[in-house]
Design an enzyme around this catalytic site. Structure first.
Site, PDB file in Angstrom:
ATOM      1  N   CYS A  34     -19.991  36.161  17.627  1.00  0.00           N
ATOM      2  CA  CYS A  34     -19.692  34.972  18.423  1.00  0.00           C
ATOM      3  C   CYS A  34     -20.221  33.724  17.744  1.00  0.00           C
ATOM      4  O   CYS A  34     -21.037  33.792  16.824  1.00  0.00           O
ATOM      5  CB  CYS A  34     -20.346  35.064  19.814  1.00  0.00           C
ATOM      6  SG  CYS A  34     -19.905  36.516  20.775  1.00  0.00           S
ATOM      7  N   ARG A  63     -16.007  42.298  15.003  1.00  0.00           N
ATOM      8  CA  ARG A  63     -14.750  41.616  15.295  1.00  0.00           C
ATOM      9  C   ARG A  63     -15.017  40.355  16.102  1.00  0.00           C
ATOM     10  O   ARG A  63     -16.049  40.220  16.762  1.00  0.00           O
ATOM     11  CB  ARG A  63     -13.794  42.535  16.053  1.00  0.00           C
ATOM     12  CG  ARG A  63     -14.289  42.997  17.411  1.00  0.00           C
ATOM     13  CD  ARG A  63     -13.292  43.964  18.045  1.00  0.00           C
ATOM     14  NE  ARG A  63     -13.681  44.342  19.402  1.00  0.00           N
ATOM     15  CZ  ARG A  63     -14.494  45.321  19.716  1.00  0.00           C
ATOM     16  NH1 ARG A  63     -15.050  46.042  18.744  1.00  0.00           N
ATOM     17  NH2 ARG A  63     -14.782  45.600  20.969  1.00  0.00           N
ATOM     18  N   ASP A 439     -20.776  -4.884  -1.203  1.00  0.00           N
ATOM     19  CA  ASP A 439     -19.662  -5.192  -0.298  1.00  0.00           C
ATOM     20  C   ASP A 439     -20.001  -6.406   0.561  1.00  0.00           C
ATOM     21  O   ASP A 439     -21.112  -6.500   1.118  1.00  0.00           O
ATOM     22  CB  ASP A 439     -19.376  -3.986   0.592  1.00  0.00           C
ATOM     23  CG  ASP A 439     -18.245  -4.233   1.559  1.00  0.00           C
ATOM     24  OD1 ASP A 439     -17.080  -4.159   1.132  1.00  0.00           O
ATOM     25  OD2 ASP A 439     -18.538  -4.509   2.741  1.00  0.00           O
TER      26      ASP A 439
END
Length: 490
Positions: A34, A63, A439
């Site tokens: 999980c 699984r 910048d």
């Protein structure tokens, strides 16, 4: 992190969604793995096992949980934070390189041997490149099974499986259901999708601030290639097997994503590029906590938690646009880019909106006439030199490229200075520590809030922001009243 058992146990017991994708929790009594935030009752500590990847849990015989769908967790932020070979490999696997070129092709592009790649991935992730690619194929197959009405044979090959048998075996092994059973679990009455069009959810780690993310993309959108329509950002995608159109809509707990693809084999690559564009695999809590440590930045961070760095789906495209945007306004940069698109872009059809072209690739732009560009002579030289270098593969801006080498290659080009290099590093390469102290917007914001305004002094101050200086730039830009900082009105 999976080796810190105590920390993992606390995350599982508290169902902390921040750790989804960081590790996976398997339960030996049920044979299921999980995500940490799974809603079921946490298992006993003695029955928990922790794995660094879904592929490792699958290799160990577990699984996927049908409740929490761990295969659909946000990606680990580690792969976008780091520049080492494992992180580069993971970005390339997500982009589908193993499915297209195999493990030898992956190793060749990285400049390492297959054995070296296998060894490093096994050491850190508990699975090799084939197993990791297999886990990704399984997730893509589930998406196609549940969101389309394609025949299973078409799903198998679109997901990247070499045979129907391998597809069936993998789906049964990973999800404990056959492909048909997976499709039957989807609620009845599901609307039938247009052929080649899929709707899905892109998860992210909360919080997420959509204003600067979608606002920046919409405000700088190149006409014909990008648009903001009906509350969603839309753009064309150039993909390995064809092209597509992505429609991305910000929602409270996920980003709605609608993909129209000419070839469904491009699904996993398109999803990966959309996630990268929106920086959805970031860990906003870690970023905000560090930046909040600067008392000058703290009010900006607290105002807009979860700011992301708007990135790109095509690094070469962004590099060209960065040069076009040198020392001009956003509107002027859009105009220059639109002219290139009309002259050299590949026309496409968009039945759902106003998109008309794919942005031209380096090969198409290599044949352009410099005299036709409405740019100063020096910038024309910069653009044509950049395009020639990209077309000749002399600069590697790919997802698996080396950030430091790319910076050096860009810096060697005429007219490409620190601003252009760091802008490309931030948005095209995805370096979270890219910083542009020269910048104008950053300098004005720094002076406005009491930070050093000269580049050298700002660089010294910003050492405390590492490795998240790109996110600090987003907060600094947000101090200005500019469309890039807010969602556009429809």
């Amino acid at each position: 992190m999976h080796e810190d058992v105590e920390r993992c146990v606390r995350a599982v017991q508290s169902k902390d969604a921040r750790f989804d994708g960081w590790f996976f929790c398997a339960v030996i009594t049920t044979g299921i793995y999980c995500r940490p935030s799974c809603p079921v009752v946490p298992p006993k500590i003695k029955n928990m096992r922790f794995y660094p990847s879904a592929a490792a849990a699958q290799l160990a015989g577990f699984r996927a949980c049908k409740r929490c769908r761990p295969d659909a967790s946000p990606g680990s932020p580690r792969w976008n934070e780091r520049a080492d070979v494992v992180a580069r490999t993971m970005r390339m696997i997500a982009d589908g390189v193993v499915d297209r070129a195999g493990v030898p092709g992956l190793a060749t592009q990285l400049g390492y041997s297959t054995r070296q790649i296998e060894r490093q991935l096994l050491a850190e992730l508990g699975a090799g490149p084939l197993a990791l690619a297999r886990a990704q194929r399984a997730q893509t197959a589930r998406l196609l099974i549940e969101t389309s009405t394609l025949p299973m044979s078409d799903v198998a090959f679109a997901a990247g499986f070499a045979s129907i048998r391998t597809f069936n075996d993998t789906v049964r092994e990973v999800f404990a259901l056959t492909p048909t059973q997976l499709r039957d679990r989807v609620a009845r009455g599901r609307p039938v999708a247009t052929p080649g069009t899929l709707s899905l959810r892109l998860p992210f780690r909360a919080p997420l601030c959509p204003g600067n993310l979608f606002g920046h993309l919409a405000a700088t959108a190149v006409p014909g290639v990008e648009e903001w329509r009906d509350g969603a950002y839309r753009r064309t995608l150039r993909l390995p097997y064809g092209h597509g159109i992505a429609t991305l809509r910000p929602l409270p707990d996920h980003v709605g994503c609608r993909l129209a693809l000419t070839d469904l084999r491009d699904l996993s690559t398109a999803i990966s590029r959309c996630r990268r564009l929106l920086d959805l695999d970031a860990d906003p809590v870690a970023v905000d906590d560090l930046l909040r440590g600067d008392p000058v930045l703290a009010p900006l961070v607290d105002k807009d938690l979860g700011r992301r760095v708007p990135r790109t789906v095509d690094a070469s495209e962004f590099a060209v646009r960065a040069v076009l945007g040198q020392q001009v306004s956003t509107a002027a940069a859009r105009t220059h880019a639109a002219r290139l698109v009309i002259a050299h872009g590949e026309p496409i059809t968009d039945a759902a909106g106003g998109l008309t072209h794919l942005f031209p690739g380096p090969a198409a732009l290599a044949s352009m006439d410099p005299a036709a560009l409405a740019l100063p002579r020096a910038r024309r030289t910069t653009l044509t030199t950049l395009v020639a270098a990209l077309a000749a593969d002399e600069i590697d801006l790919s997802v698996g490229g080396d950030w430091h080498r790319a910076r050096a290659q860009l810096s060697a080009l005429p007219g490409v200075g620190p601003w252009t290099v760091e802008t490309i590093a931030m948005r095209a390469l995805g370096d979270p520590d890219a910083f542009i102290p020269t910048d104008l917007g950053v300098r004005l914001a720094a002076g406005k809030i009491g930070l050093p305004a000269t580049p050298a002094a700002l660089i010294r101050h910003a050492v405390a922001w590492r490795p998240w200086r790109a996110y600090a730039v987003q907060h600094l830009w947000a101090t200005g009243d500019h469309p890039v900082n807010r969602l556009p009105a429809d």
